[in-house]
Design a protein around this motif. Sequence first.
Motif, PDB file in Angstrom:
ATOM      1  N   SER B 123       0.818  -1.215  -0.181  1.00 37.45           N
ATOM      2  CA  SER B 123      -0.139   0.056  -0.004  1.00 37.45           C
ATOM      3  C   SER B 123       0.872   1.215  -0.069  1.00 37.45           C
ATOM      4  O   SER B 123       0.680   2.176  -0.818  1.00 37.45           O
ATOM      5  CB  SER B 123      -0.863  -0.074   1.316  1.00 37.45           C
ATOM      6  OG  SER B 123      -1.718  -1.209   1.336  1.00 37.45           O
ATOM      7  N   THR B 127       0.931   4.160  -2.930  1.00 32.26           N
ATOM      8  CA  THR B 127       0.558   5.474  -2.655  1.00 32.26           C
ATOM      9  C   THR B 127       1.557   6.366  -2.950  1.00 32.26           C
ATOM     10  O   THR B 127       1.507   7.531  -3.687  1.00 32.26           O
ATOM     11  CB  THR B 127       0.495   5.785  -0.980  1.00 32.26           C
ATOM     12  OG1 THR B 127      -0.520   4.560  -0.586  1.00 32.26           O
ATOM     13  CG2 THR B 127      -0.185   7.284  -0.733  1.00 32.26           C
ATOM     14  N   SER B 130       1.356   6.780  -6.790  1.00 34.88           N
ATOM     15  CA  SER B 130       0.416   7.823  -7.175  1.00 34.88           C
ATOM     16  C   SER B 130       1.050   9.270  -7.061  1.00 34.88           C
ATOM     17  O   SER B 130       0.704  10.081  -7.687  1.00 34.88           O
ATOM     18  CB  SER B 130      -0.896   7.459  -6.801  1.00 34.88           C
ATOM     19  OG  SER B 130      -1.161   7.927  -5.546  1.00 34.88           O
ATOM     20  N   LYS B 131       1.705   9.233  -5.916  1.00 35.78           N
ATOM     21  CA  LYS B 131       2.242  10.925  -5.462  1.00 35.78           C
ATOM     22  C   LYS B 131       2.925  11.359  -6.556  1.00 35.78           C
ATOM     23  O   LYS B 131       3.290  12.518  -6.779  1.00 35.78           O
ATOM     24  CB  LYS B 131       2.354  10.850  -4.046  1.00 35.78           C
ATOM     25  CG  LYS B 131       1.149  10.712  -3.277  1.00 35.78           C
ATOM     26  CD  LYS B 131       1.557  11.408  -1.786  1.00 35.78           C
ATOM     27  CE  LYS B 131       1.884  12.822  -1.460  1.00 35.78           C
ATOM     28  NZ  LYS B 131       0.371  13.296  -1.369  1.00 35.78           N
ATOM     29  N   ILE B 137      -4.193  13.059  -4.029  1.00 35.20           N
ATOM     30  CA  ILE B 137      -4.659  12.461  -2.915  1.00 35.20           C
ATOM     31  C   ILE B 137      -3.501  12.639  -1.899  1.00 35.20           C
ATOM     32  O   ILE B 137      -2.430  12.411  -2.215  1.00 35.20           O
ATOM     33  CB  ILE B 137      -4.920  11.171  -3.320  1.00 35.20           C
ATOM     34  CG1 ILE B 137      -6.060  10.719  -2.169  1.00 35.20           C
ATOM     35  CG2 ILE B 137      -3.926  10.164  -3.277  1.00 35.20           C
ATOM     36  CD1 ILE B 137      -6.789   9.545  -2.684  1.00 35.20           C
ATOM     37  N   GLN B 141      -5.125   9.279   3.240  1.00 33.91           N
ATOM     38  CA  GLN B 141      -6.381   8.709   2.486  1.00 33.91           C
ATOM     39  C   GLN B 141      -6.065   7.670   1.544  1.00 33.91           C
ATOM     40  O   GLN B 141      -6.945   6.905   1.449  1.00 33.91           O
ATOM     41  CB  GLN B 141      -6.916   9.985   1.627  1.00 33.91           C
ATOM     42  CG  GLN B 141      -7.411  11.153   2.495  1.00 33.91           C
ATOM     43  CD  GLN B 141      -7.558  12.540   1.629  1.00 33.91           C
ATOM     44  OE1 GLN B 141      -7.078  12.547   0.595  1.00 33.91           O
ATOM     45  NE2 GLN B 141      -8.441  13.388   2.308  1.00 33.91           N
ATOM     46  N   SER B 142      -5.166   7.626   0.824  1.00 30.55           N
ATOM     47  CA  SER B 142      -4.693   6.666  -0.106  1.00 30.55           C
ATOM     48  C   SER B 142      -4.635   5.213   0.447  1.00 30.55           C
ATOM     49  O   SER B 142      -5.233   4.264   0.101  1.00 30.55           O
ATOM     50  CB  SER B 142      -3.444   6.961  -1.013  1.00 30.55           C
ATOM     51  OG  SER B 142      -3.241   5.898  -1.788  1.00 30.55           O
ATOM     52  N   SER B 192     -11.523   0.337  -5.578  1.00 33.83           N
ATOM     53  CA  SER B 192     -10.363   1.296  -5.307  1.00 33.83           C
ATOM     54  C   SER B 192     -10.390   2.169  -6.593  1.00 33.83           C
ATOM     55  O   SER B 192      -9.956   3.417  -6.020  1.00 33.83           O
ATOM     56  CB  SER B 192      -9.319   0.490  -4.950  1.00 33.83           C
ATOM     57  OG  SER B 192      -8.866  -0.161  -6.363  1.00 33.83           O
ATOM     58  N   LEU B 196     -10.224   6.380  -6.262  1.00 30.33           N
ATOM     59  CA  LEU B 196      -8.929   6.940  -6.383  1.00 30.33           C
ATOM     60  C   LEU B 196      -8.766   7.639  -7.694  1.00 30.33           C
ATOM     61  O   LEU B 196      -7.977   8.636  -7.821  1.00 30.33           O
ATOM     62  CB  LEU B 196      -7.670   6.061  -6.271  1.00 30.33           C
ATOM     63  CG  LEU B 196      -7.401   5.247  -4.880  1.00 30.33           C
ATOM     64  CD1 LEU B 196      -6.415   4.245  -5.180  1.00 30.33           C
ATOM     65  CD2 LEU B 196      -6.984   6.271  -4.065  1.00 30.33           C
ATOM     66  N   GLN B 200      -6.091  11.677 -10.103  1.00 27.79           N
ATOM     67  CA  GLN B 200      -5.051  11.621 -10.983  1.00 27.79           C
ATOM     68  C   GLN B 200      -4.996  12.516 -12.253  1.00 27.79           C
ATOM     69  O   GLN B 200      -6.117  12.606 -12.692  1.00 27.79           O
ATOM     70  CB  GLN B 200      -4.686  10.049 -11.438  1.00 27.79           C
ATOM     71  CG  GLN B 200      -5.017   8.927 -10.376  1.00 27.79           C
ATOM     72  CD  GLN B 200      -3.793   9.349  -9.192  1.00 27.79           C
ATOM     73  OE1 GLN B 200      -2.902   9.845  -9.691  1.00 27.79           O
ATOM     74  NE2 GLN B 200      -4.084   8.992  -7.738  1.00 27.79           N
TER      75      GLN B 200
END
Lengths: 299, 230
Positions: B123, B127, B130-131, B137, B141-142, B192, B196, B200
């Motif tokens: 996880s 995260t 994605s950041k 996000i 939160q993610s 998910s 999410l 993005q």
Amino acid sequence: MASPDDLKFTEFDEAADLLSADPGASTLSVSAAGGTTAAAQDIKVDLSEDEENQEENAGLLGGEKQTSGFWTFEYYQSFFDVDTMQVLDRIKGSMMPLPGRNFIRHHIRNNPDLYGPFWICVTLVFSVAISGNLSSFLSQQGDPRYHYRPQFHKVTIAAVVVFLYAWLVPLGVWGFLTWRKGSEHQTSGYSFLETVCVYGYSLFVFIPTSVLWSIPFQWVQWTLILIAMVISGSVLVLTFWPVVRDDTKMTAFAIVASIVVLHTLLAIGCKLYFFETAALDVKPTPTPTLNASVAKVTG
Amino acid sequence: MAEVDEANKPLFAGLSDVSISEDIPVEGDIAVPVTSRGADDEFSTLDEPVKDTILRDLKAVGNKFVHVMYPKKSSALLRDWDLWGPLLLCVTLALLLQGGSADSKEDGGPQFAEVFVIIWFGSVIITLNSKLLGGTISFFQSLCVLGYCILPLTVAMLVCRLVLLLVSSGTASFVVRLIIVTASFGWATFASTAFLADSQPVNRKALVVYPVFLFYFVIGWMILTFSPSP
């Protein structure tokens, strides 16, 4: 070239096109077009505006990659500056190596990313572990004594092997090439990130290969290894040959040969360790009795 | 003292005009505004019985479970994120994956620590990914969304264990388990992504969704290959 306004407009267009194609270019050359001095001055004003914008953009987009310090988040964000289509394009380029195309010059083009190498390595780790598990299950289908085991520890071993290969070997290759470049045997070289990038993307062809390796026939598996080695190896060779060919013949061949040999070792090692073939199908019954008789003799 | 006062008077004479003395009435309202009564109420939760505290948290967790099972675009998971739900699910899943068969210690299924590491480490990496790709996000939160969306897979694990208890392992039970695990894996990925996807940038959505797909695929494989000890 009718009026100064028209002239100014076309100059602006050309300049904008040139700037967008190569943000690193300097924009001081105003003498490209003739015309009156008034027009030239107008052009100069426009170009200097562009220059300011271009400098701003260079700072934001990272004309060089090291604009922020390595302790900031933006520094690492600059390595993930790719879109979906770019990643897919790079993967396609690694699957179809053509003799004219250097992977780094053609596909990466000064924008190396870490997304591709990292996630291709992770996917390869899991595909090798899962397919290996599947192949050991399929190869002993007929044996009633066989009890299925998940063999989860193989994921750890696969992870260590793949990640060490994908990071240490490029480090070694880059270090060696940089040393040779420093001692003036070569003219150009690649940065460390570009080397990691080409190695990471060249591993992509092993993902479908490892899935297909779960077919438990020897000749299928060896054919697949051959095809994968040809594709993956030629991507690497085509990338590194233009750099090393200026060097002495011995060194050039040694570098290319060692790259290919290491790649072959990785492929064959993975296949032999993780995947079992259906060799037992030929003689299922004698082996248990042989083991039993050996146990009786030694026991 | 009088001399000092007299000496000070011409120096600080102008200040007496601006200084607040008792003669000038103070204007304005320094009463505590209404919202701080809420702060008073929160502080007073120290006095409430423990049962109320636990039930409040459990209700929040349960509310989010409902949102995961029926994923529609709501911001409940994102706005009031918490990590209790993911912890509960992770521990439950890791406990259920215990007791797998092992002829030798090494050849068995994943140990408790391995499941834990895969879920939390996976996880965190997703995260971060994605950041780094420019998502808006926040980190926790993610983590919250990814953890809560393990719920369908945990339910599938429970059902698979029931199936293995009732039917001895054979092709039929394998096919049933395969269908259940595939359905729950698809559900988890879809849920998910529903939470999410909005955060993005548009041309990188697939780059962010693929690691989530891989994450739930690996968890699904661990569930599917679970075989109980004979």
